[in-house]
Design a protein around this motif. Sequence first.
Motif, mmCIF file in Angstrom:
data_model
loop_
_atom_site.group_PDB
_atom_site.id
_atom_site.type_symbol
_atom_site.label_atom_id
_atom_site.label_comp_id
_atom_site.label_asym_id
_atom_site.label_seq_id
_atom_site.Cartn_x
_atom_site.Cartn_y
_atom_site.Cartn_z
ATOM 1 N N LYS A 1 0.665 -0.899 0.196
ATOM 2 C CA LYS A 1 0.080 -0.313 0.165
ATOM 3 C C LYS A 1 0.666 1.473 -0.208
ATOM 4 C CE LYS A 1 -4.201 -2.362 2.063
ATOM 5 N NZ LYS A 1 -4.847 -2.019 3.433
ATOM 6 N N SER B 1 -11.309 -0.754 -11.696
ATOM 7 C CA SER B 1 -12.475 -0.738 -11.016
ATOM 8 C C SER B 1 -11.866 -1.205 -9.447
ATOM 9 C CB SER B 1 -13.434 -2.469 -11.354
ATOM 10 O OG SER B 1 -12.536 -3.226 -11.889
ATOM 11 N N GLN B 2 -10.636 -2.494 -9.538
ATOM 12 C CA GLN B 2 -10.105 -3.245 -8.175
ATOM 13 C C GLN B 2 -9.541 -2.030 -7.822
ATOM 14 O OE1 GLN B 2 -8.797 -7.068 -8.238
ATOM 15 N NE2 GLN B 2 -9.755 -7.375 -10.181
ATOM 16 N N GLU C 1 -10.032 1.334 -7.893
ATOM 17 C CA GLU C 1 -10.946 2.154 -7.407
ATOM 18 C C GLU C 1 -11.094 3.531 -6.520
ATOM 19 O OE1 GLU C 1 -15.925 3.437 -8.281
ATOM 20 O OE2 GLU C 1 -15.507 1.635 -8.048
ATOM 21 N N ASN C 2 -10.712 3.059 -5.767
ATOM 22 C CA ASN C 2 -10.593 3.878 -4.036
ATOM 23 C C ASN C 2 -8.979 3.653 -3.812
ATOM 24 O OD1 ASN C 2 -13.338 3.713 -3.560
ATOM 25 N ND2 ASN C 2 -13.384 1.685 -2.914
ATOM 26 N N SER C 3 -7.912 3.801 -4.607
ATOM 27 C CA SER C 3 -7.167 3.718 -4.360
ATOM 28 C C SER C 3 -6.231 4.888 -4.448
ATOM 29 C CB SER C 3 -5.892 2.510 -5.112
ATOM 30 O OG SER C 3 -4.671 2.847 -5.145
ATOM 31 N N PRO C 4 -5.766 5.581 -3.193
ATOM 32 C CA PRO C 4 -5.206 6.756 -3.576
ATOM 33 C C PRO C 4 -3.862 6.865 -4.688
ATOM 34 C CG PRO C 4 -3.710 6.122 -1.407
ATOM 35 C CD PRO C 4 -4.722 4.504 -2.108
ATOM 36 N N SER D 1 -9.194 10.037 -13.081
ATOM 37 C CA SER D 1 -8.248 9.147 -11.947
ATOM 38 C C SER D 1 -7.013 7.998 -12.641
ATOM 39 C CB SER D 1 -8.756 8.800 -10.942
ATOM 40 O OG SER D 1 -9.641 6.692 -11.169
#
Length: 247
Positions: free
Chosen positions: A70, A118-119, A121-124, A167
Motif C-alpha cells: 500500500k 475497478s479494483q 477505484e478507491n486507491s490513492p 483518475s
Amino acid sequence: MEKEAYIITGASKGIGLEWSRQLIDAGHIVIGIARTQPENWPGEHFLPFDLTRLEEIEDMIAQALELITKKIKTIVLVNNAGTIEPIGPAHANNAAQVSQSIVLNLTAPMLLCGAFISQLENSPADKKIVNISSGAGRKVYEGWSAYCAGKAGLDHYSSCLDAENKSVKVVSVAPGIIDTGMQEKIRKSEAADFPLIEKFLDYKKSGLLSSPEETARLLMEMTQRPDFESLPTILDIRNLPQAGKGV
C-alpha cells in the motif's frame, strides 16, 4: 527515486522482458505475466497465466495487486502481450486464429484495463495504463487484417477509456519496429500472404530494427516523465516531444 509498481503482460520475452529487467534493476516492483516464466526472469514476482482464459482475468489482476504494498504511490498496467498471426489474405484466414488474434490483441487488454481500474477505484495511488499498440493499427498492411483490426481497436478503446476515467491516465503507444520474435515470424512469411515481406527482410539486413533494450528504455522514460498525464492518448515512441517542451 520513488519506487513504482508495474504489471506487465507478455513479460517472458522481447520488450516485455527487457522492460521488466530495466525496471527491476532501477529498484521498481514488477509483476510479470505470461504463459510460462522465463528461466532468466530477473525479479521476484511472476504469474504464469494464459490471457485467453478471459473469465479468470479479474482474479489474476487481484492476485497481482496483492503483491503490491500500500506504500507504493504509482501503479502501472502495461498491456504488451499480443500476436501477429494469422498472416495472410483476410478471406483465407482460419476462424480460430482470427478469434485468438482479437482475444490477445484486444479483448484481453480491455478486460485487464477494466479489472485494473475497478479494483483500484478507491486507491490513492497514481494509476497509469500503457497499451502497446502498433503502426499497423493506423496504417493498412496487406496480410495483417486481424492484427491491424485488433490494434486499431486497442487505440480507440484507449481513447474511450482515457475520456471516461479522470483518475487513470491511458496511453496507446506504437513502439516502432523491434528486433523480436514477432519480427522473425514476419520474415518467415510467404510473399503471397504478406506482400511487404521484402521490405521487412531489408529492415533486418540494413540494421533498421530497434533493439528491445533501446525500446524498453524509451518506454520506461515515457511512462516516468513528469508530464505523462498531459501526453496525448495515441502515441508513437519515435515521435515523442521532449519532456517539458509541450505536447
